[in-house]
Design a protein around this motif. Structure first.
Motif, PDB file in Angstrom:
ATOM      1  N   LEU A  13       0.043   4.753   0.240  1.00  0.00           N
ATOM      2  CA  LEU A  13      -0.403   4.255  -1.144  1.00  0.00           C
ATOM      3  C   LEU A  13      -0.168   2.730  -1.306  1.00  0.00           C
ATOM      4  O   LEU A  13      -0.858   1.865  -1.747  1.00  0.00           O
ATOM      5  CB  LEU A  13       0.054   5.055  -2.144  1.00  0.00           C
ATOM      6  CG  LEU A  13      -0.889   6.332  -2.542  1.00  0.00           C
ATOM      7  CD1 LEU A  13      -0.272   7.183  -3.407  1.00  0.00           C
ATOM      8  CD2 LEU A  13      -2.280   5.777  -3.196  1.00  0.00           C
ATOM      9  N   GLU A  14       1.268   2.432  -0.919  1.00  0.00           N
ATOM     10  CA  GLU A  14       1.650   1.370  -1.137  1.00  0.00           C
ATOM     11  C   GLU A  14       1.110   0.328  -0.283  1.00  0.00           C
ATOM     12  O   GLU A  14       0.562  -0.928  -0.879  1.00  0.00           O
ATOM     13  CB  GLU A  14       3.478   1.151  -0.838  1.00  0.00           C
ATOM     14  CG  GLU A  14       4.082   1.488  -1.998  1.00  0.00           C
ATOM     15  CD  GLU A  14       5.458   1.667  -1.782  1.00  0.00           C
ATOM     16  OE1 GLU A  14       6.322   0.534  -1.768  1.00  0.00           O
ATOM     17  OE2 GLU A  14       6.087   2.928  -1.354  1.00  0.00           O
ATOM     18  N   ALA A  17      -2.380  -0.618  -1.645  1.00  0.00           N
ATOM     19  CA  ALA A  17      -2.301  -1.301  -2.984  1.00  0.00           C
ATOM     20  C   ALA A  17      -2.024  -2.720  -2.404  1.00  0.00           C
ATOM     21  O   ALA A  17      -2.809  -3.617  -3.101  1.00  0.00           O
ATOM     22  CB  ALA A  17      -1.123  -0.963  -3.843  1.00  0.00           C
ATOM     23  N   ARG A  21      -4.556  -5.770  -3.065  1.00  0.00           N
ATOM     24  CA  ARG A  21      -4.111  -6.881  -4.027  1.00  0.00           C
ATOM     25  C   ARG A  21      -4.218  -8.441  -3.072  1.00  0.00           C
ATOM     26  O   ARG A  21      -4.894  -9.342  -3.703  1.00  0.00           O
ATOM     27  CB  ARG A  21      -2.721  -6.829  -4.304  1.00  0.00           C
ATOM     28  CG  ARG A  21      -2.326  -7.988  -5.424  1.00  0.00           C
ATOM     29  CD  ARG A  21      -3.091  -7.954  -6.533  1.00  0.00           C
ATOM     30  NE  ARG A  21      -2.837  -9.007  -7.507  1.00  0.00           N
ATOM     31  CZ  ARG A  21      -1.802  -8.895  -8.481  1.00  0.00           C
ATOM     32  NH1 ARG A  21      -1.448  -7.796  -8.858  1.00  0.00           N
ATOM     33  NH2 ARG A  21      -1.787 -10.020  -9.181  1.00  0.00           N
ATOM     34  N   GLY A  85      14.175  -0.595  -0.271  1.00  0.00           N
ATOM     35  CA  GLY A  85      14.767   0.407  -1.293  1.00  0.00           C
ATOM     36  C   GLY A  85      15.876   0.533  -1.322  1.00  0.00           C
ATOM     37  O   GLY A  85      16.772   1.242  -2.205  1.00  0.00           O
ATOM     38  N   VAL A  87      19.390  -0.952  -2.279  1.00  0.00           N
ATOM     39  CA  VAL A  87      20.286  -2.181  -3.114  1.00  0.00           C
ATOM     40  C   VAL A  87      21.633  -2.485  -2.671  1.00  0.00           C
ATOM     41  O   VAL A  87      22.205  -3.591  -3.322  1.00  0.00           O
ATOM     42  CB  VAL A  87      20.211  -1.662  -4.808  1.00  0.00           C
ATOM     43  CG1 VAL A  87      19.097  -2.227  -5.309  1.00  0.00           C
ATOM     44  CG2 VAL A  87      20.102  -0.036  -4.774  1.00  0.00           C
ATOM     45  N   LYS A 106      12.402  -2.586  -4.017  1.00  0.00           N
ATOM     46  CA  LYS A 106      11.234  -1.628  -4.251  1.00  0.00           C
ATOM     47  C   LYS A 106      11.129  -0.971  -5.838  1.00  0.00           C
ATOM     48  O   LYS A 106      10.393  -1.084  -6.481  1.00  0.00           O
ATOM     49  CB  LYS A 106      10.989  -0.429  -3.464  1.00  0.00           C
ATOM     50  CG  LYS A 106      10.240  -1.082  -2.124  1.00  0.00           C
ATOM     51  CD  LYS A 106       9.933   0.285  -1.129  1.00  0.00           C
ATOM     52  CE  LYS A 106       9.361  -0.187  -0.067  1.00  0.00           C
ATOM     53  NZ  LYS A 106       8.918   1.090   0.717  1.00  0.00           N
ATOM     54  N   GLY A 107      12.339  -0.579  -6.139  1.00  0.00           N
ATOM     55  CA  GLY A 107      12.095  -0.135  -7.776  1.00  0.00           C
ATOM     56  C   GLY A 107      11.792  -1.205  -8.719  1.00  0.00           C
ATOM     57  O   GLY A 107      11.144  -0.807  -9.669  1.00  0.00           O
ATOM     58  N   MET A 109       9.869  -3.559  -7.912  1.00  0.00           N
ATOM     59  CA  MET A 109       8.624  -4.403  -7.362  1.00  0.00           C
ATOM     60  C   MET A 109       7.651  -4.548  -8.479  1.00  0.00           C
ATOM     61  O   MET A 109       7.044  -3.296  -9.196  1.00  0.00           O
ATOM     62  CB  MET A 109       8.022  -3.678  -6.172  1.00  0.00           C
ATOM     63  CG  MET A 109       6.995  -4.615  -5.561  1.00  0.00           C
ATOM     64  SD  MET A 109       6.774  -3.973  -3.759  1.00  0.00           S
ATOM     65  CE  MET A 109       5.754  -2.529  -4.166  1.00  0.00           C
ATOM     66  N   MET A 111       3.759  -6.049  -8.498  1.00  0.00           N
ATOM     67  CA  MET A 111       2.839  -6.823  -7.673  1.00  0.00           C
ATOM     68  C   MET A 111       2.747  -8.182  -7.889  1.00  0.00           C
ATOM     69  O   MET A 111       2.473  -9.236  -6.904  1.00  0.00           O
ATOM     70  CB  MET A 111       1.108  -6.197  -7.779  1.00  0.00           C
ATOM     71  CG  MET A 111       1.258  -4.555  -7.204  1.00  0.00           C
ATOM     72  SD  MET A 111       1.508  -4.932  -5.303  1.00  0.00           S
ATOM     73  CE  MET A 111       1.511  -3.102  -4.999  1.00  0.00           C
ATOM     74  N   ASP A 112       2.813  -8.646  -9.103  1.00  0.00           N
ATOM     75  CA  ASP A 112       2.503 -10.156  -9.623  1.00  0.00           C
ATOM     76  C   ASP A 112       3.618 -10.820  -9.053  1.00  0.00           C
ATOM     77  O   ASP A 112       3.525 -11.904  -8.435  1.00  0.00           O
ATOM     78  CB  ASP A 112       2.521 -10.153 -11.072  1.00  0.00           C
ATOM     79  CG  ASP A 112       1.438  -9.578 -11.705  1.00  0.00           C
ATOM     80  OD1 ASP A 112       0.230  -9.474 -10.950  1.00  0.00           O
ATOM     81  OD2 ASP A 112       1.303  -9.360 -12.927  1.00  0.00           O
TER      82      ASP A 112
ATOM     83  N   ARG B 339       8.695   7.348  -6.023  1.00  0.00           N
ATOM     84  CA  ARG B 339       8.568   6.136  -6.346  1.00  0.00           C
ATOM     85  C   ARG B 339       7.757   5.355  -5.523  1.00  0.00           C
ATOM     86  O   ARG B 339       6.651   4.584  -6.332  1.00  0.00           O
ATOM     87  CB  ARG B 339       9.860   5.055  -6.408  1.00  0.00           C
ATOM     88  CG  ARG B 339       9.712   4.000  -7.371  1.00  0.00           C
ATOM     89  CD  ARG B 339      11.105   3.674  -7.783  1.00  0.00           C
ATOM     90  NE  ARG B 339      11.839   2.937  -6.540  1.00  0.00           N
ATOM     91  CZ  ARG B 339      13.397   2.702  -6.821  1.00  0.00           C
ATOM     92  NH1 ARG B 339      13.713   2.659  -7.939  1.00  0.00           N
ATOM     93  NH2 ARG B 339      13.832   2.302  -5.612  1.00  0.00           N
ATOM     94  N   GLY B 344       2.219   2.525  -5.667  1.00  0.00           N
ATOM     95  CA  GLY B 344       1.109   2.524  -4.984  1.00  0.00           C
ATOM     96  C   GLY B 344       0.045   2.734  -5.828  1.00  0.00           C
ATOM     97  O   GLY B 344      -1.013   1.797  -6.009  1.00  0.00           O
ATOM     98  N   ILE B 348      -2.748  -0.136  -6.990  1.00  0.00           N
ATOM     99  CA  ILE B 348      -4.127   0.043  -6.839  1.00  0.00           C
ATOM    100  C   ILE B 348      -4.850  -0.269  -8.384  1.00  0.00           C
ATOM    101  O   ILE B 348      -5.904  -0.869  -8.393  1.00  0.00           O
ATOM    102  CB  ILE B 348      -4.449   1.348  -6.186  1.00  0.00           C
ATOM    103  CG1 ILE B 348      -3.759   1.317  -4.745  1.00  0.00           C
ATOM    104  CG2 ILE B 348      -5.914   1.704  -6.406  1.00  0.00           C
ATOM    105  CD1 ILE B 348      -3.920   2.535  -3.983  1.00  0.00           C
ATOM    106  N   VAL B 351      -5.015  -3.675  -9.198  1.00  0.00           N
ATOM    107  CA  VAL B 351      -6.255  -4.390  -8.583  1.00  0.00           C
ATOM    108  C   VAL B 351      -7.601  -3.930  -9.266  1.00  0.00           C
ATOM    109  O   VAL B 351      -8.429  -4.932  -9.434  1.00  0.00           O
ATOM    110  CB  VAL B 351      -6.127  -4.071  -6.854  1.00  0.00           C
ATOM    111  CG1 VAL B 351      -7.305  -4.470  -6.109  1.00  0.00           C
ATOM    112  CG2 VAL B 351      -4.842  -4.531  -6.373  1.00  0.00           C
TER     113      VAL B 351
END
Lengths: 125, 587
Positions: A13-14, A17, A21, A85, A87, A106-107, A109, A111-112, B339, B344, B348, B351
């Motif tokens: 999924l990540e 995404a 993006r 992930g 720290v 990641k926690g 994170m 996207m922008d 997480r 994800g 998504i 987007v």
């Protein structure tokens, strides 16, 4: 010129995404779901930027970038942003030692933020 | 006539003889009575002295002390020029000699030889002169006095059937020590010996109990005296360090600890500072130990408080470490598993929303994407909150302080919520007192998170048209916070100085005041309790985990600060936190 970015991430999924993006941001995106595949694509395609996870099956992110850094002129120079992930300060210093120019936890994170970091680095900021 | 005369003469002779007889008898009787009286007196005196000696010996267990007391009192009933004793010590013989009158060196040497000889005979063991440690007290030596030792009496010192030394009196006059004198000497030494033996029995019983306890302890225990001689080392201790031999020294410990724990240095430090020193997490042979080093003190008697050595206790915490690791692994697994997919989904949907704006896809798609984004964001916040809470409760919460300009810091964080405030039609204000320093030293992300938590709570609960105010000031130690607030024209619900305010160091004081409906007295105490909040959030109509406040508390406490709330039901509340300057202020 369209910039080439390689995204290596084992979480589907990540990865999806991030790929979606960066495609939207007009990058030519290469994707890989483990370090082995990532290394192969990196050496074949010589992308302008590498975005990679650390904990992955087969070849870890750290192993992958160590090999990339040893692979000649392009490998020495390509900017690498790690997603982590972990720290703990110790692991972070280890990541930086490996020739990574930046990392994102990641926690936290967003996207922008990721897009901004990549664009800033590529435009020489 | 003659007959009468003879009769008289005979009678007078008889009377005379009888008289003499009775007279002599009465003389004898008188003498005997006198003797008895003297004897009694002597006995009384003896008893008195024995009693006094007994009292003086008291509960002393130091044999040398006791013998010193005896020799110090002896001259009260025995005549001598010299009293001395030899006492067996590990690897040496103490020879203490007290001159009541001056004698020659030769005299002393003679006594010493005789005593060594009798000690050898008693113990069936040879002693050399070099082993003898001599202490001389009393009158001066005068070599011109040539009189030799003529009276000499030697008595063994026995404790619990074991000869520990000899006691001697000597004089240059002959024939002094007869039955009477020797009897009293025997009595005295026997009494002392019995007292010590009895006490040693008690002590050894206690010691047996204590060592049985120490032996059976699962923690490793080792006790040393002030010269680091090992007094006790229990089986657990030996097993931890793989020491197999019986007689062990501090060097066995130093060798087998392989530099992982400086046992000698820590003992020295502990005794010197008179303090218990805890040492956490020492790894020996794949096992984790928590080590405590403590001075050992005498807790009664005249030497009370004296430090007589040190004790080191090794607690095996491997199990706890293992559990802790399991919990950490579980938490990080949970967080990773939750997480990652959430990140994800969130990415998504972002987007999708962005693309929708460009390409104008079906309206329904945009709606779906918005729902996805909202739900995943909320779940992600929850996961991140839970991770923070678990880090705080595991004591693994790390803060990274840095120097930052306070005004910019406040502006950035308040701005994040200005959109939300506008949407809810709430007046969001900031007021910074003049006494606030330009720069502060704190973890900008974590303190920012705390401020945002308080602000978003305030905005969430305040009705349309209400207001939320951030007020920031410098608090000076010892000053009243109520008064400081008045001086800065702050309007808030802080109306009395709590106990924790009086001990508060000079701090950066940040307060968020809302015009919501306030909090009931009973509910205030549970506000910062994570479990109660989780429970409440399940039933609450408001979104969120309710963990925000317990995270704020964790963050502020990691900065050594305080956090709290004042509330007036029906009017509103003021949530505040204070971060001490001591470590934070930059001059």
């Amino acid at each position: 010129m369209v910039k080439k970015i390689l995204i290596v991430e084992d979480e589907k999924l990540e990865l999806m995404a991030l790929v979606a993006r960066f495609k939207m941001e007009n990058f030519k995106v290469f994707e890989a779901s483990d370090g082995e595949e990532g290394l192969k694509i990196a050496l074949d395609e010589h992308p302008d930027f590498i975005l990679s996870d650390i904990m992955m099956p087969k070849v870890t992110g750290i192993e992958m970038i160590t090999q990339i850094r040893q692979s000649g002129e392009w490998g020495k120079a390509v900017p690498i942003l790690m997603l982590t992930g972990v720290v703990e300060a110790e692991s972070i210093s280890k990541i930086v030692e490996q020739g990574v120019h930046d990392y994102i936890i990641k926690g936290a994170m967003n996207m922008d933020d990721v897009v901004k970091k990549v664009n800033d680095k590529l435009s020489g900021k | 006539m003659e007959f009468v005369l003879i009769f008289f003469v005979l009678v007078s002779i008889v009377v005379f003889v009888l008289g003499i007889f009775f007279y002599r008898r009465s003389l004898k009787l008188k003498k005997k009575l006198e003797e008895e009286r003297k004897n009694m007196q002597r006995k009384m005196y003896e008893l008195a002295i024995l009693k006094e000696l007994g009292e003086r010996i008291g509960y002393s267990l130091n044999v040398q002390n006791i013998i010193d007391i005896i020799t110090g009192s002896l001259h009260q009933f025995i005549e001598y020029q010299v009293v001395s004793y030899m006492l067996l010590q590990p690897e040496k013989v103490i020879f203490k000699i007290h001159l009541e009158e001056s004698v020659s060196r030769k005299f002393i040497k003679d006594i010493k030889t005789r005593m060594l000889k009798s000690l050898s005979a008693l113990l069936n063991k040879e002693f050399s002169e070099s082993q003898v440690e001599e202490v001389l007290t009393g009158a001066v030596i005068i070599d011109e006095i040539e009189s030799p030792v003529q009276s000499f009496f030697n008595i063994p010192l026995v404790i619990g059937e074991k000869v520990v030394g000899v006691l001697t009196v000597a004089h240059s006059n002959p024939g002094l020590y007869k039955e009477e004198e020797t009897t009293i000497l025997y009595k005295i030494t026997r009494q002392a010996s019995e007292a010590v033996t009895r006490l040693q029995d008690v002590i050894s019983n206690e010691q047996k109990k204590l060592s049985a306890m120490v032996e059976s302890m699962s923690e490793g225990v080792v006790m040393t005296d002030n010269d680091y001689r090992i007094l006790v080392a229990n089986p657990a201790m030996k097993q931890i360090l793989h020491i197999e031999k019986e007689e062990i020294t501090i060097f066995d410990f130093i060798d087998n600890l392989e530099g992982k724990f400086d046992i000698r240095g820590k003992l020295e430090e502990s005794v010197k500072l008179d303090k218990i020193l805890p040492v956490t997490e020492v790894l020996l042979d794949n096992r984790y130990f928590h080590i405590l080093v403590s001075p050992v003190k005498v807790n009664s008697g005249i030497n009370k408080g004296d430090i007589i050595g040190g004790v080191v206790i090794f607690y095996d915490i491997s199990k706890e470490k293992e559990l802790e690791k399991m919990r950490e692994d579980f938490t990080s697994m949970m967080v990773h598993e939750l997480r990652s997919p959430l990140t994800g989904i969130k990415g998504i949907s972002e987007v999708m929303i962005l693309e929708n704006k460009k390409k104008k896809r079906a309206k329904k798609d945009a709606e779906y994407a918005t729902v996805l984004l909202e739900s995943s964001s909320r779940m992600l916040d929850l996961v991140n909150d839970l991770l923070d809470v678990s880090k705080i409760s595991a004591g693994k919460f790390e803060i990274h302080k840095e120097v930052l300009p306070i005004k910019d810091f406040l502006k950035t964080n308040v701005e994040i919520l200005s959109t939300l405030a506008k949407e809810n039609k709430i007046d969001l204000k900031v007021s910074i007192a003049k006494n606030v320093p330009e720069k502060v030293f704190l973890d900008k992300n974590r303190i920012g998170q705390s401020l945002i938590n308080l602000l978003s709570n305030a905005i969430k609960f305040t009705k349309e048209g209400g207001s939320v105010t951030v007020q920031v000031m410098s608090h000076n130690k010892g000053e009243s916070i109520v008064k400081e607030g008045q001086e800065n024209n702050f309007s808030w619900f802080i109306d009395k100085d709590k106990e924790e305010f009086t001990n508060l160091s000079s701090s950066l004081f940040i307060a968020v005041t809302d015009s919501a409906f306030g909090i009931a007295e009973d509910d205030i105490k549970n506000l910062f309790n994570k479990f109660k909040q989780l429970e409440a959030s399940v039933r609450s109509e408001h979104k969120g985990t309710g963990l925000g406040l317990s995270i704020v508390k964790g963050i502020v406490e990691a900065h050594d600060g305080i956090v709290g709330v004042f509330s007036k039901e029906g009017s509103g509340s003021t949530f505040y936190f204070a971060i001490p300057f001591e470590t934070n202020v930059i001059s």
